[in-house]
Design a protein around this motif. Structure first.
Motif, PDB file in Angstrom:
ATOM      1  N   ILE A 191      58.370  -6.321  52.233  1.00  0.00           N
ATOM      2  CA  ILE A 191      59.747  -6.268  52.727  1.00  0.00           C
ATOM      3  C   ILE A 191      60.700  -7.113  51.881  1.00  0.00           C
ATOM      4  CG2 ILE A 191      59.277  -5.580  55.110  1.00  0.00           C
ATOM      5  CD1 ILE A 191      59.625  -8.486  55.869  1.00  0.00           C
ATOM      6  N   ALA A 192      60.160  -8.053  51.125  1.00  0.00           N
ATOM      7  CA  ALA A 192      61.049  -8.850  50.269  1.00  0.00           C
ATOM      8  C   ALA A 192      61.777  -7.919  49.299  1.00  0.00           C
ATOM      9  CB  ALA A 192      60.261  -9.908  49.508  1.00  0.00           C
ATOM     10  N   GLY A 193      61.037  -6.990  48.723  1.00  0.00           N
ATOM     11  CA  GLY A 193      61.641  -6.029  47.788  1.00  0.00           C
ATOM     12  C   GLY A 193      62.690  -5.180  48.479  1.00  0.00           C
ATOM     13  N   LEU A 194      62.402  -4.779  49.717  1.00  0.00           N
ATOM     14  CA  LEU A 194      63.343  -3.930  50.454  1.00  0.00           C
ATOM     15  C   LEU A 194      64.622  -4.707  50.759  1.00  0.00           C
ATOM     16  CD1 LEU A 194      60.805  -2.397  52.987  1.00  0.00           C
ATOM     17  CD2 LEU A 194      61.743  -1.282  50.970  1.00  0.00           C
ATOM     18  N   ALA A 195      64.425  -5.970  51.154  1.00  0.00           N
ATOM     19  CA  ALA A 195      65.587  -6.794  51.488  1.00  0.00           C
ATOM     20  C   ALA A 195      66.479  -6.946  50.256  1.00  0.00           C
ATOM     21  CB  ALA A 195      65.133  -8.155  52.007  1.00  0.00           C
ATOM     22  N   ASP A 196      65.856  -7.174  49.084  1.00  0.00           N
ATOM     23  CA  ASP A 196      66.637  -7.314  47.847  1.00  0.00           C
ATOM     24  C   ASP A 196      67.476  -6.065  47.589  1.00  0.00           C
ATOM     25  OD1 ASP A 196      65.616  -9.739  47.391  1.00  0.00           O
ATOM     26  OD2 ASP A 196      64.119  -9.112  45.895  1.00  0.00           O
ATOM     27  N   GLU A 197      66.905  -4.917  47.918  1.00  0.00           N
ATOM     28  CA  GLU A 197      67.592  -3.646  47.626  1.00  0.00           C
ATOM     29  C   GLU A 197      68.491  -3.182  48.776  1.00  0.00           C
ATOM     30  OE1 GLU A 197      67.234  -1.969  44.727  1.00  0.00           O
ATOM     31  OE2 GLU A 197      65.918  -3.558  43.968  1.00  0.00           O
ATOM     32  N   ILE A 226      67.642  -2.153  51.682  1.00  0.00           N
ATOM     33  CA  ILE A 226      67.118  -0.956  52.360  1.00  0.00           C
ATOM     34  C   ILE A 226      66.720  -1.365  53.783  1.00  0.00           C
ATOM     35  CG2 ILE A 226      65.140   0.642  52.421  1.00  0.00           C
ATOM     36  CD1 ILE A 226      65.328   0.588  49.328  1.00  0.00           C
ATOM     37  N   PRO A 227      67.215  -0.639  54.789  1.00  0.00           N
ATOM     38  CA  PRO A 227      66.898  -1.054  56.157  1.00  0.00           C
ATOM     39  C   PRO A 227      65.398  -0.904  56.457  1.00  0.00           C
ATOM     40  CG  PRO A 227      68.432   0.826  56.129  1.00  0.00           C
ATOM     41  CD  PRO A 227      68.053   0.566  54.726  1.00  0.00           C
ATOM     42  N   PHE A 228      64.858  -1.846  57.197  1.00  0.00           N
ATOM     43  CA  PHE A 228      63.439  -1.744  57.551  1.00  0.00           C
ATOM     44  C   PHE A 228      63.182  -2.345  58.925  1.00  0.00           C
ATOM     45  CE2 PHE A 228      63.910  -5.755  55.267  1.00  0.00           C
ATOM     46  CZ  PHE A 228      63.309  -6.650  56.153  1.00  0.00           C
ATOM     47  N   GLN A 229      62.057  -1.958  59.495  1.00  0.00           N
ATOM     48  CA  GLN A 229      61.597  -2.562  60.746  1.00  0.00           C
ATOM     49  C   GLN A 229      60.147  -2.977  60.543  1.00  0.00           C
ATOM     50  OE1 GLN A 229      61.928  -0.271  64.362  1.00  0.00           O
ATOM     51  NE2 GLN A 229      63.282   1.203  63.396  1.00  0.00           N
ATOM     52  N   VAL A 230      59.748  -4.054  61.204  1.00  0.00           N
ATOM     53  CA  VAL A 230      58.349  -4.463  61.156  1.00  0.00           C
ATOM     54  C   VAL A 230      57.784  -4.373  62.575  1.00  0.00           C
ATOM     55  CG1 VAL A 230      56.737  -6.291  60.546  1.00  0.00           C
ATOM     56  CG2 VAL A 230      58.886  -6.056  59.281  1.00  0.00           C
ATOM     57  N   VAL A 231      56.663  -3.709  62.696  1.00  0.00           N
ATOM     58  CA  VAL A 231      56.043  -3.561  64.017  1.00  0.00           C
ATOM     59  C   VAL A 231      54.693  -4.275  64.004  1.00  0.00           C
ATOM     60  CG1 VAL A 231      55.189  -1.914  65.710  1.00  0.00           C
ATOM     61  CG2 VAL A 231      57.157  -1.324  64.281  1.00  0.00           C
ATOM     62  N   PRO A 232      54.535  -5.276  64.855  1.00  0.00           N
ATOM     63  CA  PRO A 232      53.264  -6.009  64.839  1.00  0.00           C
ATOM     64  C   PRO A 232      52.106  -5.138  65.314  1.00  0.00           C
ATOM     65  CG  PRO A 232      54.614  -6.702  66.697  1.00  0.00           C
ATOM     66  CD  PRO A 232      55.458  -5.754  65.879  1.00  0.00           C
ATOM     67  N   GLY A 233      50.919  -5.488  64.878  1.00  0.00           N
ATOM     68  CA  GLY A 233      49.734  -4.764  65.338  1.00  0.00           C
ATOM     69  C   GLY A 233      48.712  -5.773  65.842  1.00  0.00           C
ATOM     70  N   GLY A 245      67.714   6.375  53.867  1.00  0.00           N
ATOM     71  CA  GLY A 245      66.291   6.122  54.044  1.00  0.00           C
ATOM     72  C   GLY A 245      66.036   4.800  54.730  1.00  0.00           C
ATOM     73  N   GLU A 246      64.868   4.664  55.304  1.00  0.00           N
ATOM     74  CA  GLU A 246      64.470   3.385  55.855  1.00  0.00           C
ATOM     75  C   GLU A 246      62.959   3.268  55.821  1.00  0.00           C
ATOM     76  OE1 GLU A 246      65.650   2.895  59.939  1.00  0.00           O
ATOM     77  OE2 GLU A 246      65.498   5.025  60.327  1.00  0.00           O
ATOM     78  N   VAL A 247      62.486   2.041  56.016  1.00  0.00           N
ATOM     79  CA  VAL A 247      61.047   1.801  55.931  1.00  0.00           C
ATOM     80  C   VAL A 247      60.567   1.160  57.226  1.00  0.00           C
ATOM     81  CG1 VAL A 247      59.249   0.530  54.705  1.00  0.00           C
ATOM     82  CG2 VAL A 247      61.148   1.518  53.413  1.00  0.00           C
ATOM     83  N   TYR A 248      59.439   1.651  57.726  1.00  0.00           N
ATOM     84  CA  TYR A 248      58.803   1.031  58.886  1.00  0.00           C
ATOM     85  C   TYR A 248      57.492   0.418  58.409  1.00  0.00           C
ATOM     86  CZ  TYR A 248      61.555   4.953  60.746  1.00  0.00           C
ATOM     87  OH  TYR A 248      62.523   5.894  60.996  1.00  0.00           O
ATOM     88  N   LEU A 249      57.391  -0.871  58.552  1.00  0.00           N
ATOM     89  CA  LEU A 249      56.145  -1.551  58.195  1.00  0.00           C
ATOM     90  C   LEU A 249      55.386  -1.743  59.497  1.00  0.00           C
ATOM     91  CD1 LEU A 249      54.566  -3.037  55.978  1.00  0.00           C
ATOM     92  CD2 LEU A 249      55.895  -5.065  56.505  1.00  0.00           C
ATOM     93  N   VAL A 250      54.327  -0.979  59.672  1.00  0.00           N
ATOM     94  CA  VAL A 250      53.719  -0.887  60.997  1.00  0.00           C
ATOM     95  C   VAL A 250      52.255  -1.324  60.979  1.00  0.00           C
ATOM     96  CG1 VAL A 250      53.035   0.768  62.784  1.00  0.00           C
ATOM     97  CG2 VAL A 250      55.263   0.983  61.702  1.00  0.00           C
ATOM     98  N   GLY A 251      51.909  -2.179  61.919  1.00  0.00           N
ATOM     99  CA  GLY A 251      50.512  -2.581  62.095  1.00  0.00           C
ATOM    100  C   GLY A 251      49.789  -1.536  62.922  1.00  0.00           C
ATOM    101  N   ALA A 252      48.657  -1.059  62.394  1.00  0.00           N
ATOM    102  CA  ALA A 252      47.927   0.019  63.079  1.00  0.00           C
ATOM    103  C   ALA A 252      46.771  -0.517  63.906  1.00  0.00           C
ATOM    104  CB  ALA A 252      47.410   1.017  62.047  1.00  0.00           C
ATOM    105  N   GLY A 253      46.625  -1.847  63.974  1.00  0.00           N
ATOM    106  CA  GLY A 253      45.507  -2.407  64.737  1.00  0.00           C
ATOM    107  C   GLY A 253      44.210  -2.323  63.944  1.00  0.00           C
ATOM    108  N   PRO A 254      43.129  -2.817  64.544  1.00  0.00           N
ATOM    109  CA  PRO A 254      41.888  -2.980  63.786  1.00  0.00           C
ATOM    110  C   PRO A 254      41.044  -1.720  63.628  1.00  0.00           C
ATOM    111  CG  PRO A 254      41.678  -3.922  65.972  1.00  0.00           C
ATOM    112  CD  PRO A 254      43.080  -3.442  65.866  1.00  0.00           C
ATOM    113  N   GLY A 255      41.328  -0.647  64.329  1.00  0.00           N
ATOM    114  CA  GLY A 255      40.510   0.558  64.144  1.00  0.00           C
ATOM    115  C   GLY A 255      40.595   1.524  65.305  1.00  0.00           C
ATOM    116  N   ASP A 256      40.371   1.023  66.519  1.00  0.00           N
ATOM    117  CA  ASP A 256      40.421   1.902  67.687  1.00  0.00           C
ATOM    118  C   ASP A 256      41.857   2.421  67.863  1.00  0.00           C
ATOM    119  OD1 ASP A 256      40.457   3.067  70.162  1.00  0.00           O
ATOM    120  OD2 ASP A 256      39.460   1.415  71.210  1.00  0.00           O
TER     121      ASP A 256
END
Ligand code: SAH
Length: 465
Positions: free
Chosen positions: A314-320, A322-329, A216-227
């Motif tokens: 992501i702190a929790g994921l790092a402790d465990e 678990i691979p993750f990616q962060v995508v800025p928004g 498993g992996e987690v993507y922490l993704v910014g969806a922007g402000p609305g549009d």
């Protein structure tokens, strides 16, 4: 969809061709390449066509067509310029549930032949549903140039290892990941470079060391402000890949709808002071789902690292581990400002910009007010609607001029985008009179004045005071 694309095995099946000219020859070529046994019927048949028909072990009948020619036939293609004959072939074939294609007359067809790019065993088929074969052919030419010949060899090699990979990695999702990696990595490159044996050896190795368990992996993704147009390509790609999506109140429905259709979608809420799922539970849920081997998308409004508690998740994921990616928004400040004609910095008015939380705790805000009242800087308050009277009062009390411009932007970049403009002195009264809907963003500074000059381009029909 007018037609269902199917790839049909016609190997050793009898296919009837009515017509003996060049168009018939072209169609005969395609049928022969797919292994069909040809039956060709026409009063005059070209020598080339006769030869080709002979090569398939087929029959040639140099005479008029009769309905008995359809006996034992799986597919018939009519390539004649005799409209009546075409109609008759079509009607008789359809009455007997035999697949029929009439060249250039889609209304008489039960099947149509697409334009194809043949990289056997890889085949790409393009169809315009009979509307414009030329368009389909042009598109095919474009695709042709982007699909190197090596793809056929690649498909062939992968086909040989299919069973082995299935045995090693029984989990479907995990196997899909494995193949995605193979296709985008050095193995594919080796095949393209003509080094099939080296590629096969490397693939053998990869299969041997592949981990069968889903990862498993987690993507922490910014969806922007609305549009939704403000999503990044990367966000969209991961949204279409994830198996499960956790989203909150700030993420618009149109954006959630862009996620993979069959993904599980979990609303984790968060309205002001009404958390529908406590942050700790969200952190834990991310870990639990990823441990089950899922690709988990945590979709957040704006940017995950700006007042988004992304760091905690992501702190929790790092402790465990678990691979993750962060995508800025695009954060609310950037989106709201540009859609309102307010530049956050400006050579003459503001050399810096500061993002501040205006969240009220026990009726007050513990902020370094003395720093926030310097002129020549823009202050953006997130989560500041309830605390707006406090913000205005404290800024004036700490020395910022009472006529400093301030803008309140409601639901920025959405169809409900609305901008209220006033001064530190007048704004508390304005929001008392106006009904304002969350989320809202507050911008304080001289740059707000530039809106008068710049906002003519605004296309979101905002109402302005
Ligand atoms: N991570 C987010 C901010 C989350 S904090 C980001 O980078 O934008 C939530 C606050 O963001 C809201 O209270 C509001 O002040 C602001 N906000 C988010 N989206 C907004 C929008 N479309 N219009 C106005 N303000 C918005």
């Amino acid at each position: 969809m007018d037609y269902l694309p199917l790839f049909t095995r016609i190997n050793s099946k009898t296919c009837l061709l009515v017509g003996g000219g060049t168009v018939a020859l072209r169609k005969a070529g395609a049928l022969a390449r797919a292994g069909a046994t040809l039956r060709v019927v026409a009063p005059a048949i070209s020598e080339e066509l006769k030869a080709l028909c002979g090569e398939t072990g087929g029959e040639i009948a140099e005479r008029e067509y009769t309905d008995t020619d359809l006996d034992g036939v799986m597919l018939v293609i009519a390539a004649t310029d005799n409209e009546q004959l075409n109609q008759r072939v079509s009607a008789s074939a359809q009455a007997r549930n035999i697949l029929v294609n009439v060249v250039d007359q889609p209304e008489l067809c039960s099947v149509i032949l697409p334009s194809i790019i043949d990289r056997s065993p890889l085949i790409v088929a393009v169809s315009s549903g009979g509307r414009s074969p030329v368009l389909a052919r042009l598109l095919r030419a474009k695709l042709e140039s982007t699909i190197p010949a090596g793809y056929g060899r690649l498909a062939d090699l992968l086909g040989q290892f299919r069973d082995k990979v299935r045995a090693r990695i029984p989990d479907f999702d995990r196997r899909r990941d494995f193949w995605e990696q193979v296709l985008q990595g050095p193995i594919a490159e080796l095949v393209f470079a003509g080094r099939r044996d080296a590629a096969a050896a490397m693939l053998e190795d990869e299969i041997g060391t592949a981990k069968p368990d889903p990862r498993g992996e987690v993507y922490l993704v910014g969806a922007g402000p609305g549009d939704p147009d403000l999503l990044t390509f990367k966000a969209l790609r991961l949204m279409q890949k994830a198996d499960v999506v956790l989203y909150d109140r700030l993420v618009a429905n149109e954006i959630v709808d862009l996620c993979r259709k069959d993904a599980e979608k979990i609303y984790v809420g968060k309205a002001r002071s009404r958390h529908s799922m406590p942050q700790d539970d969200i952190n834990q849920l991310l870990i639990t789902l990823a441990r089950q081997g899922k690709r988990v998308l945590r979709l957040k409004g704006g940017d995950p690292f700006i007042f988004g508690r992304g760091g905690e998740e992501i702190a929790g994921l790092a402790d465990e581990k678990i691979p993750f990616q962060v995508v800025p928004g695009i954060t609310a400040a950037a989106g709201c400002a540009s859609y309102s004609g307010i530049p956050l910095t400006h050579r003459d008015y503001a050399q810096s910009v500061r993002f501040v939380t205006g969240h009220l705790k026990d009726g007050s805000m513990n902020l370094p007010w003395a720093e926030l009242v310097h002129t020549q800087q823009t202050i953006v308050f997130y989560m500041g609607l309830l605390g707006l009277p406090v913000i205005c009062r404290e800024m004036i009390a700490h020395g910022r001029s009472a006529d400093t411009p301030i803008a309140l932007i409601q639901q920025g970049t959405t169809p409900n985008h609305r901008v209220l403009v006033g001064t530190l002195e007048s704004m508390p009264g304005i929001i008392e009179r106006e009904s304002v809907a969350a989320p809202t963003l507050i911008i304080v500074g001289e740059v707000v004045k530039l809106r008068e000059q710049l906002a003519w381009f605004e296309n979101l029909s905002p109402q302005t005071l």
